[in-house]
Design a protein around this motif. Structure first.
Motif, PDB file in Angstrom:
ATOM      1  N   UNK A   1     -49.597 -11.505  11.158  1.00 17.88           N
ATOM      2  CA  UNK A   1     -48.343 -12.181  11.496  1.00 17.88           C
ATOM      3  C   UNK A   1     -47.297 -11.100  11.771  1.00 17.88           C
ATOM      4  N   UNK A   2     -47.186 -10.715  13.034  1.00 13.54           N
ATOM      5  CA  UNK A   2     -46.281  -9.619  13.387  1.00 13.54           C
ATOM      6  C   UNK A   2     -44.826  -9.980  13.138  1.00 13.54           C
ATOM      7  N   UNK A   3     -44.502 -11.277  13.233  1.00 10.45           N
ATOM      8  CA  UNK A   3     -43.115 -11.674  12.967  1.00 10.45           C
ATOM      9  C   UNK A   3     -42.755 -11.460  11.501  1.00 10.45           C
ATOM     10  N   UNK A   4     -43.763 -11.437  10.608  1.00 11.91           N
ATOM     11  CA  UNK A   4     -43.498 -11.096   9.206  1.00 11.91           C
ATOM     12  C   UNK A   4     -43.413  -9.581   9.021  1.00 11.91           C
ATOM     13  N   UNK A   5     -44.333  -8.855   9.648  1.00 11.18           N
ATOM     14  CA  UNK A   5     -44.368  -7.400   9.478  1.00 11.18           C
ATOM     15  C   UNK A   5     -43.191  -6.725  10.172  1.00 11.18           C
ATOM     16  N   UNK A   6     -42.733  -7.303  11.283  1.00  2.00           N
ATOM     17  CA  UNK A   6     -41.652  -6.698  12.067  1.00  2.00           C
ATOM     18  C   UNK A   6     -40.465  -7.664  12.150  1.00  2.00           C
ATOM     19  N   UNK A   7     -40.091  -8.213  11.013  1.00  2.00           N
ATOM     20  CA  UNK A   7     -39.055  -9.252  10.991  1.00  2.00           C
ATOM     21  C   UNK A   7     -37.685  -8.733  11.405  1.00  2.00           C
ATOM     22  N   UNK A   8     -37.474  -7.423  11.304  1.00  2.00           N
ATOM     23  CA  UNK A   8     -36.190  -6.857  11.739  1.00  2.00           C
ATOM     24  C   UNK A   8     -36.229  -6.366  13.185  1.00  2.00           C
ATOM     25  N   UNK A   9     -37.343  -6.655  13.868  1.00  2.00           N
ATOM     26  CA  UNK A   9     -37.505  -6.171  15.249  1.00  2.00           C
ATOM     27  C   UNK A   9     -38.089  -7.278  16.142  1.00  2.00           C
ATOM     28  N   UNK A  10     -37.744  -8.535  15.818  1.00  2.82           N
ATOM     29  CA  UNK A  10     -38.368  -9.657  16.504  1.00  2.82           C
ATOM     30  C   UNK A  10     -38.023  -9.725  17.991  1.00  2.82           C
ATOM     31  N   UNK A  11     -36.829  -9.368  18.358  1.00  2.00           N
ATOM     32  CA  UNK A  11     -36.452  -9.426  19.774  1.00  2.00           C
ATOM     33  C   UNK A  11     -37.344  -8.504  20.589  1.00  2.00           C
ATOM     34  N   UNK A  12     -37.649  -7.342  20.031  1.00  2.00           N
ATOM     35  CA  UNK A  12     -38.549  -6.415  20.718  1.00  2.00           C
ATOM     36  C   UNK A  12     -39.947  -7.009  20.834  1.00  2.00           C
ATOM     37  N   UNK A  13     -40.405  -7.744  19.788  1.00  9.29           N
ATOM     38  CA  UNK A  13     -41.725  -8.383  19.852  1.00  9.29           C
ATOM     39  C   UNK A  13     -41.813  -9.372  21.013  1.00  9.29           C
ATOM     40  N   UNK A  14     -40.686  -9.956  21.367  1.00  9.50           N
ATOM     41  CA  UNK A  14     -40.637 -10.922  22.461  1.00  9.50           C
ATOM     42  C   UNK A  14     -40.220 -10.278  23.777  1.00  9.50           C
ATOM     43  N   UNK A  15     -40.264  -8.956  23.852  1.00  9.11           N
ATOM     44  CA  UNK A  15     -39.937  -8.268  25.103  1.00  9.11           C
ATOM     45  C   UNK A  15     -38.493  -8.422  25.503  1.00  9.11           C
ATOM     46  N   UNK A  16     -37.582  -8.570  24.524  1.00  6.18           N
ATOM     47  CA  UNK A  16     -36.162  -8.724  24.824  1.00  6.18           C
ATOM     48  C   UNK A  16     -35.721 -10.172  24.899  1.00  6.18           C
ATOM     49  N   UNK A  17     -36.658 -11.110  24.866  1.00  6.77           N
ATOM     50  CA  UNK A  17     -36.310 -12.527  24.894  1.00  6.77           C
ATOM     51  C   UNK A  17     -35.859 -12.998  23.515  1.00  6.77           C
ATOM     52  N   UNK A  18     -35.214 -14.169  23.485  1.00  8.62           N
ATOM     53  CA  UNK A  18     -34.856 -14.777  22.221  1.00  8.62           C
ATOM     54  C   UNK A  18     -36.141 -15.204  21.507  1.00  8.62           C
ATOM     55  N   UNK A  19     -36.373 -14.759  20.255  1.00  7.02           N
ATOM     56  CA  UNK A  19     -37.582 -15.160  19.531  1.00  7.02           C
ATOM     57  C   UNK A  19     -37.675 -16.672  19.386  1.00  7.02           C
ATOM     58  N   UNK A  20     -38.874 -17.212  19.593  1.00 10.87           N
ATOM     59  CA  UNK A  20     -39.074 -18.661  19.552  1.00 10.87           C
ATOM     60  C   UNK A  20     -40.055 -19.087  18.464  1.00 10.87           C
ATOM     61  N   UNK A  21     -40.823 -18.147  17.919  1.00  7.16           N
ATOM     62  CA  UNK A  21     -41.798 -18.519  16.915  1.00  7.16           C
ATOM     63  C   UNK A  21     -42.619 -17.332  16.469  1.00  7.16           C
TER      64      UNK A  21
ATOM     65  N   UNK B   1     -47.228  -1.037  10.504  1.00  8.69           N
ATOM     66  CA  UNK B   1     -46.069  -0.647  11.301  1.00  8.69           C
ATOM     67  C   UNK B   1     -45.040  -1.780  11.285  1.00  8.69           C
ATOM     68  N   UNK B   2     -43.786  -1.449  10.998  1.00  8.85           N
ATOM     69  CA  UNK B   2     -42.734  -2.459  10.911  1.00  8.85           C
ATOM     70  C   UNK B   2     -41.817  -2.455  12.122  1.00  8.85           C
ATOM     71  N   UNK B   3     -42.045  -1.531  13.038  1.00  9.80           N
ATOM     72  CA  UNK B   3     -41.200  -1.460  14.233  1.00  9.80           C
ATOM     73  C   UNK B   3     -42.001  -0.845  15.365  1.00  9.80           C
ATOM     74  N   UNK B   4     -42.081  -1.543  16.485  1.00  8.44           N
ATOM     75  CA  UNK B   4     -42.790  -0.990  17.634  1.00  8.44           C
ATOM     76  C   UNK B   4     -44.288  -0.922  17.403  1.00  8.44           C
TER      77      UNK B   4
END
Length: 581
Positions: free
Chosen positions: A394-414, A253-256
């Motif tokens: 590595x979800x930041x690799x799989x969902x690289x176009x949706x990183x803000x969502x991975x961080x719950x709306x926060x600025x991605x930090x890593x 999955x690349x988003x959500x």
């Protein structure tokens, strides 16, 4: 498919999703005329099997109610951690041969490129370092060859430590795969044997098993070979790795999440177009069976009323059929409190007796990005695994176009990791902090040294006891059948025996679960629902199309035919397949 633990479903009140009721049409004298009653079906369990059944039944013209213990089975309400970040129970891949799920997405207008990553390579790590890399076999870098020659060519340099003389011992297992489906008696003999015993009898080297096959099974069927049916093990290895050169190609999955990206659009379509009713936060406790007719007539369930409020017991009555889309744990809960059902369908009592596998699933948010060659990774032979199979994504690799969502709306930090332990009962005994420390201080740095410098900003751990089907030796005849002894009750799920409707998708497989749901609905459409009172014309309802996986390759078909001819000739002398009994 991995389901959330039952306790997690009680944290908030369940969601009820209903389409607007159809309006009654006025009759000639101006009064409201009653609408014709549709066949009424309860589907218990809202995984892939449940939604497959709901889709087929809705499209056949039934009044369908889908019940599940999680608060919102539709995927429209995201599952989050206490700090508000997204969370999914386990990371699930989508392999090359998932034709029915792919066809459903096309029907829904969901573009695969919008929800799936590209096919990705996977890495296998041990305490000795990188053991192997599974490439993308359909890549243009590799010539497309008959199986298994294509796989051998493509992976020739991908095993970093396993000697060629160990790899060639796989030949014995290839022959057993040709023999497996010779007839039902032979299949059941393989099912009674452990995969470990089969490997010994077929001459596989100890190093091949310990360094590659064991870790593969621990993350594929979630148990070591000595605890797995040889038959199911071979089905899995054939379907995922050997049927075709590119069978092992997998994407993610690349988003959500699976629920938000795949289930939600399907649920929305069924609710809006077919008036599906979805009852979340509803734990089914009994399938009501009228013993005078031998038919299921309703389901009794407990509805969560929210935090601090007393749950309510309700009944969905006057149903014409029931689909049980449950795993072993759910089946045990329902059949154990349904005495009439247990008496009428002893095969369901046997299914309820089977065990499940413990899973521990985590998500970790780091203060920096860690460079990892491939997004999907397997951990094996580490003492810290305590007998479990380990994966990290590595979800930041799989969902690289949706990183803000991975961080719950926060600025991605890593980097954001999903780390799972299968057969993880021993790991589950550790505290949450100890599990995260095990990953960050021991397992992950041993695989990728860059993790040593990373610090955890946030983490979440969930234990899922008995959450996954265990295909133990001799379990085949205890697994639930598609069609039960109660004429209007069918079963769906990746562990279901589908009989003459058997599909090429095997093992713990989302495609198999979805197909089983379609077939469970089709069985009702041509059987019990054709005869029910609501179906005045007594005509068979529309059956859903089921797409087969790609056909077996010519060399496999010929090999099976030749083996069958030889073994059938030897059978009268007691010499057929002497390595099984």
């Amino acid at each position: 498919a991995l389901a959330p633990p039952r306790g997690a479903s009680r944290r908030r009140a369940g969601v009820v999703v209903r389409a607007a009721a159809a309006k009654s049409k006025p009759s000639a004298d101006g009064t409201a005329a009653s609408t014709e009653r549709k066949p009424k079906v309860a589907v218990v369990g809202a995984g892939w099997g449940g939604f497959g059944a709901a889709k087929a039944l809705c499209e056949a013209g039934c009044d369908v109610t889908l019940l599940d213990g999680i608060p919102d089975p539709t995927g429209m309400t995201p599952s989050t951690t206490p700090t508000g970040k997204p969370f999914e129970y386990g990371t699930r891949g989508f392999w090359k041969d998932y034709p029915n799920i792919e066809a459903t997405l096309a029907e829904l207008g969901v573009r695969e490129s919008d929800v799936f990553s590209d096919f990705t390579a996977s890495s296998f790590f041990s305490p000795d370092g990188l053991e192997a890399t599974a490439p993308v076999f359909s890549s243009s870098d590799y010539p497309q060859l008959p199986s298994p020659f294509g796989q051998v060519f493509a992976t020739f340099d991908n095993f970093k430590r396993l000697p060629l003389e160990d790899r060639v011992t796989m030949v014995g297992l290839l022959y057993a795969m040709l023999d497996l489906g010779r007839d039902d008696e032979t299949f059941e003999a393989y099912d009674r044997m452990t995969a470990h015993d089969l490997f010994i009898r077929m001459g596989l080297s100890k190093r091949l098993v310990d360094d590659f096959i064991r870790p593969t099974l621990l993350v594929g069927l979630f148990k070591p070979p000595e605890e797995l049916s040889a038959a199911v093990t071979m089905e899995l290895l054939y379907y995922y790795a050997l049927a075709h050169q590119d069978s092992f190609d997998v994407r993610w999955i690349s988003k959500g999440t699976v629920a938000s990206s795949l289930i939600a659009p399907l649920a929305e379509r069924l609710v809006k177009k077919h008036k599906l009713t979805v009852l979340g936060g509803c734990r089914v406790e009994e399938v009501v069976v009228d013993e005078s007719t031998g038919l299921a007539t309703g389901v009794r369930f407990v509805r969560s009323a929210g935090k601090g409020k007393k749950p309510k017991t309700e009944t969905l009555a006057d149903v014409d059929a029931v689909v049980l889309a449950l795993g072993a744990k759910g089946m045990r809960g329902v059949v154990g409190s349904s005495p009439a059902l247990a008496r009428a369908a002893p095969e369901l009592s046997r299914a309820a007796s089977l065990g499940g596998i413990d899973v521990v699933t985590t998500r970790i948010w780091l203060d920096r990005y860690v460079a990892v060659e491939n997004p999907a990774n397997v951990l094996s032979r580490f003492e810290g695994l305590r007998g479990a199979g380990g994966t990290f994504f590595m979800l930041d690799q799989l969902q690289k176009n949706d990183e803000v969502a991975l961080w719950g709306g926060e600025e991605p930090k890593g980097s954001v990791l999903a780390c799972d332990f299968y057969n993880g009962g021993a790991v589950a005994c550790l505290s949450d902090d100890d599990i995260i420390d095990l990953l960050m201080k021991e397992l992950l740095p041993a695989a990728v040294p860059g993790f040593k410098e990373a610090k955890v900003l946030d983490a979440h751990v969930v234990r899922c006891p008995g959450a996954v089907t265990w295909f133990s030796p001799g379990s085949f005849n205890c697994r639930p059948p598609l069609k039960t002894s109660v004429r209007n009750v069918t079963c769906a799920g990746d562990w279901v025996r589908m009989g003459d409707k058997e599909h090429g998708a095997k093992g713990l497989c989302q495609e198999r679960a979805f197909v089983s749901g379609l077939e469970a609905a089709n069985e009702l459409s041509r059987g019990a629902l054709r005869l029910c009172e609501a179906n005045e014309k007594k005509a068979a309802l529309r059956e859903h199309v089921v797409i087969p996986v790609r056909a077996d390759e010519t060399q496999v078909v010929l090999g099976r035919a030749a083996n069958k001819a030889v073994m059938d000739a030897l059978k009268p002398f007691g010499l057929a397949s002497p390595w099984v009994r």
